[in-house]
Scaffold this motif. Structure first.
Motif, mmCIF file in Angstrom:
data_model
loop_
_atom_site.group_PDB
_atom_site.id
_atom_site.type_symbol
_atom_site.label_atom_id
_atom_site.label_comp_id
_atom_site.label_asym_id
_atom_site.label_seq_id
_atom_site.Cartn_x
_atom_site.Cartn_y
_atom_site.Cartn_z
ATOM 1 N N THR A 418 6.474 3.134 4.023
ATOM 2 C CA THR A 418 5.480 2.139 3.596
ATOM 3 C C THR A 418 4.462 1.846 4.686
ATOM 4 O OG1 THR A 418 7.132 1.119 2.148
ATOM 5 C CG2 THR A 418 5.191 -0.195 2.692
ATOM 6 N N LYS A 421 1.973 4.589 4.955
ATOM 7 C CA LYS A 421 1.110 4.573 3.776
ATOM 8 C C LYS A 421 0.061 3.468 3.874
ATOM 9 C CE LYS A 421 2.514 2.760 -0.122
ATOM 10 N NZ LYS A 421 3.195 2.523 -1.411
ATOM 11 N N PHE A 422 0.483 2.262 4.230
ATOM 12 C CA PHE A 422 -0.464 1.153 4.277
ATOM 13 C C PHE A 422 -1.459 1.311 5.426
ATOM 14 C CE2 PHE A 422 2.136 -0.731 1.122
ATOM 15 C CZ PHE A 422 1.367 -1.708 0.515
ATOM 16 N N THR A 443 -2.170 -3.361 -6.507
ATOM 17 C CA THR A 443 -0.818 -3.454 -5.934
ATOM 18 C C THR A 443 0.161 -3.879 -7.031
ATOM 19 O OG1 THR A 443 -1.043 -5.782 -5.304
ATOM 20 C CG2 THR A 443 -1.776 -4.137 -3.710
ATOM 21 N N LYS A 448 3.281 -7.020 -1.622
ATOM 22 C CA LYS A 448 2.495 -5.855 -1.211
ATOM 23 C C LYS A 448 1.029 -6.239 -0.981
ATOM 24 C CE LYS A 448 5.937 -2.979 -1.379
ATOM 25 N NZ LYS A 448 6.225 -2.115 -2.502
ATOM 26 N N LEU A 452 -0.808 -5.652 2.634
ATOM 27 C CA LEU A 452 -2.059 -4.905 2.789
ATOM 28 C C LEU A 452 -3.151 -5.798 3.391
ATOM 29 C CD1 LEU A 452 -3.761 -2.390 2.414
ATOM 30 C CD2 LEU A 452 -4.169 -3.067 0.045
ATOM 31 N N THR A 552 -1.938 1.528 -4.696
ATOM 32 C CA THR A 552 -0.995 1.541 -3.569
ATOM 33 C C THR A 552 0.390 2.034 -3.985
ATOM 34 O OG1 THR A 552 -0.322 -0.739 -3.985
ATOM 35 C CG2 THR A 552 -2.164 -0.396 -2.476
#
Length: 916
Positions: A418, A421-422, A443, A448, A452, A552
């Motif tokens: 995660t 990814k973010f 999202t 989440k 972000l 996302t």
């Protein structure tokens, strides 16, 4: 192969169907020049002309071309918008009772005016169903101007409206409202005791906006009206304390079904701890005496292990507020059922509200299937076409876009975890932000969204976060998501139904910036300035590449992903979409094959490295299809169980309507008395048995209890040739004599009202108890599968038997109340206007898991008695016993020591008479 070749040569079946509608569109277009010359009054007079044609025998299809052309011309004058030809196709599809799949930005709201106007001409009423109150109000006001211009009146149903206002809204030619409001009003109508209180009129035609959200996503859970039961706060708190100390080794989690099961060791361990806490009646966890504790223990386990704060719910103002999984909105007033909400409240240490008992319920499937004609519109329906047809018999028609789509849909990017990814997402957003390209980020949860947001703060990117904490502003925030350099984070497509226009939305910007300015030359100049600024800004956004939609995470359903993608590329605008995934995403973690993703990616990917592959995207889509199929089966199961109840619901509601409409119900009451006496005698004197085998003592006791008669039963039986039929006839004659003697001095019209009111009140009371029994049965009937039996078949059989028992009990109860209560005449009360029915606690609850799935709260969270005091009815209580604050029997002057006529079992002086 041959199918592909045929499709390329002749087009798909959908293309061919749409092509057949072009002739009708051509006829509509041929009338345009003629209507342009009409004055406003002449155009408005078209409605009256159409009504005359219908009265003379024409059909709606006959007047369709002229009616649609009239709406188009009126729209040009009132709204400044002209329907495209493809919108005409959409209108025809809606009128035919089908689903029109139209891409985002194609003007579905305007399309609906065509079918709405045409079907409203008959005067039978048209319901336009939306996903939230904001859209219901907006569309009623916006499109209401068009309908009003053409002489139709428009109503809107919103939460907390007075009953009189609701009746007026439903009486309108066109009524806008949410699915929850329409459904709950139907249930409330069938809990009222006077026809004049009901708000709905007979169903005619409904157009469902965002039909996939309402008829698919929300249809997993029925609408439920409930009332309070006893307080068990101490039990919830004690069980929560025990469960929080339970180690993970004692239970197993099933994230697919969001359930938790104790292991064998866990059962032994929890039994020891519950005994130590003094919570069990016996030493065996599964003894019948411990059923309630075991049920609430299961709910406490789910609350602690499976339900996460800021994902499934938030704590606001010392209350647990549910978050809808599809829209990310808060649902104030909604509560999980079966003690789950109380378990979560105990977990969070907030005030625990009492549980509630079901008083009425219906699934959206069975509610919307009551409309003789139903249609819908959405941007994403094709993936669920099979379900729409199987459940609702609705055909999905894909409507071509007015301008070809220019959006580019890129391959998914995969990351190991995660954080990687973010970090990549934040970097991509910053790059787009620097060139001025607007970004809309989708999202799946509040958590989440906030994660972000933290990443973007570190990158120094200005952004707006739209989630359940600020849904009041969602339409205004989403509407401006297409402005230069805008970065908008939205939870699960919050703000759905709001058009994202590149450069900004003129209507919302005018409202935000000029809302307080008075109408006049100054405001006109300001609007002109804003329009010029938006046009210039739109050109800059187009040069930057249009709206960039960034997902996302993949959703369980392809439809939700397509909804997100569809926000970009409206009306031929350029756009870009891309999804970012990682191994820790719920879809991959729960539903993806471990070896496929984990081995390949963990061994081959460096930290922060991404991979894109059509093969991986295809694997994700396969996983989504499996989840969609599973969810469909869950919805199908809900419908199967509710279909059983629906047959019974129709019988009860039709019976109530007949009772309310009847001037007198003495024949119904007499039949009930005859059936009750027959049942008593048959139970004590079975057919084919001898008199010495009869239960004479039990029958005598039953006669005294139900009929209030002391009869010489032994003498009757000792007579020669006595038959059970003779006993029945004698009891029937004596009971009729007793009743006649009781009411001899009571005015006939007063007694008729008493009979009708008691009949309705007892019917409602036993129906409520029956619903509670069916709820309990549905919770446990799946265990029959261990005996190699089909749970649904067992449920049908049991439910039928329970329904028969309920009817027998009802007959006996009505007979008992009328024969044992004492009435004396008094002056009738002056006529008073009917009061509004009290508000109920309303919910949208999964009958198997207790989860709430309402996407739109109706604000109706007050708890009240089932029925209030009705002025025209001498009887109007729940029959639950206890002192009452009003006495509907005052005009009958009931004896103080007699059983209360409401049927509670208490003496009159301790029940309704306590107010005197």
């Amino acid at each position: 192969m041959w199918q592909t070749i045929a499709k390329s040569l002749f087009g798909s079946s959908n293309d061919r169907y749409v092509k057949t509608l072009e002739k009708t569109v051509a006829r509509i277009n041929s009338l345009e020049d003629q209507l342009v010359d009409f004055s406003d009054d002449e155009l408005r007079a078209q409605t009256a002309k159409f009504r005359i044609k219908l009265e003379e025998g024409a059909t709606l299809d006959d007047i369709l071309p002229e009616a649609f052309a009239t709406v188009r011309e009126a729209s040009k004058r009132v709204l400044g918008m002209r329907h495209f030809d493809v919108q005409m196709v959409g209108g025809i599809v809606l009128h035919r009772g089908e689903i029109a799949e139209m891409k985002t930005g194609e003007g579905k709201t305007l399309v609906a005016t065509l079918a709405t106007y045409l079907n409203a001409i008959e005067g039978k009423g048209v319901h336009v169903v939306t996903v939230n109150d904001y859209l219901a109000r907006r569309d009623a006001e916006w499109m209401g101007r068009l309908h009003g211009f053409l002489g139709l009146n428009v109503g809107v149903i919103v939460p907390n409206m007075p009953e009189a206002a609701r009746r007026d809204a439903y009486a309108a030619d066109i009524t806008y409202g949410t699915n929850n409001e329409f459904g709950f009003d139907y249930l409330r109508d069938n809990m009222k005791q006077e026809r004049g209180q009901m708000v709905h009129r007979p169903f005619n035609f409904a157009i469902v906006d965002e039909v996939d959200s309402i008829l698919i996503d929300e249809a997993r859970t029925p609408l439920i009206i409930s009332g309070p039961t006893e307080d068990k706060s101490d039990l919830y708190v004690a069980l929560d304390a025990v469960i929080k100390e339970l180690e993970e080794e004692y239970y197993e989690k099933d994230e697919k079904s969001r359930n938790v099961q104790l292991t064998e060791d866990g059962v032994e361990e929890i039994e020891k701890r519950l005994i130590a806490a003094g919570l069990l009646e016996t030493d065996n966890l599964y003894d019948i005496e411990n059923t309630q504790v075991v049920h609430h223990m299961d709910q406490a386990l789910r609350a602690v292990v499976m339900f996460k704060k800021d994902t499934d719910y938030i704590v606001k103002d010392d209350k647990v507020v549910i978050i809808d999984e599809f829209t990310g909105r808060m649902m104030d007033g909604r509560r999980w059922s079966n003690g789950l909400h109380q378990a979560v409240e105990a977990k969070e240490g907030v005030k625990i509200e009492p549980e509630n008992q079901t008083m009425a319920s219906i699934t959206f499937q069975n509610y919307f299937r009551m409309y003789p004609k139903l249609s819908g519109m959405t941007g994403t329906a094709a993936t669920e076409a099979a379900e729409f047809w199987d459940i609702y018999k609705l055909n999905v028609v894909e409507i071509p876009t007015n301008v070809e789509i220019q959006r580019v849909d890129e391959e998914d990017e995969f990351y190991k975890n995660t954080l990687d990814k973010f970090a990549a997402i934040a970097k991509a957003i910053k790059e787009k932000n620097e060139i001025g390209q607007p970004v809309l980020v989708g999202t799946v949860s509040i958590e989440k969204s906030e994660l972000l947001s933290d990443f973007l703060d570190k990158e120094g990117v200005k952004h707006a976060v739209l989630n359940a904490r600020m849904h009041e502003k969602e339409a205004h925030i989403v509407a401006q998501a297409g402005r230069i350099g805008a970065v908008t984070i939205a939870t699960n497509m919050a703000g759905r139904g709001t058009d994202i226009q590149l450069g900004g939305n003129i209507d919302f910007r005018t409202e935000d910036e000029l809302g307080d300015m008075e109408v006049g030359p100054e405001k006109d100049a300001a609007i002109a300035r804003i329009e010029k600024e938006i046009e210039a800004e739109k050109q800059r956004v187009l040069e930057a590449g249009g709206l960039f939609v960034l997902g996302t995470e993949r959703h369980e359903s392809r439809r939700i992903d397509n909804q997100l993608r569809g926000r970009s590329g409206r009306q031929g605008d350029p756009g870009l979409s891309r999804f970012y995934l990682c191994l820790e995403d719920d879809l991959l973690r729960i539903f993806g094959p471990d070896t496929l993703f984990a081995k390949m990616m963990n061994s081959n990917l460096e930290d922060g490295e991404a991979i894109g592959s059509k093969w991986l995207s295809k694997a994700i889509e396969t996983a989504q299809k499996k989840v969609e199929a599973r969810n469909y089966e869950m919805r199908k199961q809900v419908v199967q169980y509710d279909d059983v109840m629906n047959d019974q619901r129709k019988v009860i509601y039709e019976q109530r309507a007949e009772i309310m409409d009847a001037e007198r119900v003495d024949d119904v009451v007499e039949d009930m008395r005859r059936d009750a006496i027959n049942a008593m005698v048959t139970a004590a004197c079975p057919p084919g048995s001898y008199p010495e085998q009869w239960d004479k003592a039990g029958l005598k006791e039953k006669i005294d209890e139900v009929l209030g008669l002391d009869v010489p039963l032994d003498d009757w039986i000792e007579e020669d040739h006595v038959e059970p039929e003779l006993i029945e006839e004698r009891l029937l004659g004596l009971s009729e004599q007793k009743l006649s003697g009781k009411i001899v001095d009571i005015p006939e019209d007063s007694w008729r009202r008493v009979e009708k009111s008691i009949l309705l009140e007892r019917l409602d009371h036993h129906w409520k108890e029956h619903l509670a029994t069916l709820d309990a049965l549905r919770q446990v009937v799946f265990l029959r599968a261990y005996a190699q039996k089909q749970p649904i078949n067992e449920y049908k059989q049991e439910a039928f038997g329970l329904f028969e028992i309920m009817l027998d009990t009802l007959r006996e109860d009505v007979t008992k109340v009328l024969l044992t209560a004492e009435f004396r005449p008094s002056a009738p009360p002056p006529p008073v206007e009917l009061p509004d029915l009290p508000e109920f606690l309303t919910g949208h609850i999964d009958p198997f898991t207790g989860e709430d799935n309402s996407a739109d709260g109706d604000g109706s969270a007050k708890m009240a008695p089932l029925f209030g005091t009705l002025s025209s009815s001498p009887v109007a209580s729940t029959g639950s016993g206890g002192a009452q604050t009003a006495d509907p029997y005052a005009n009958m002057d009931v004896s103080r020591n007699a059983p209360c006529p409401c049927g509670s079992g208490s003496k009159y002086k301790h029940c309704h008479g306590a107010a005197i």
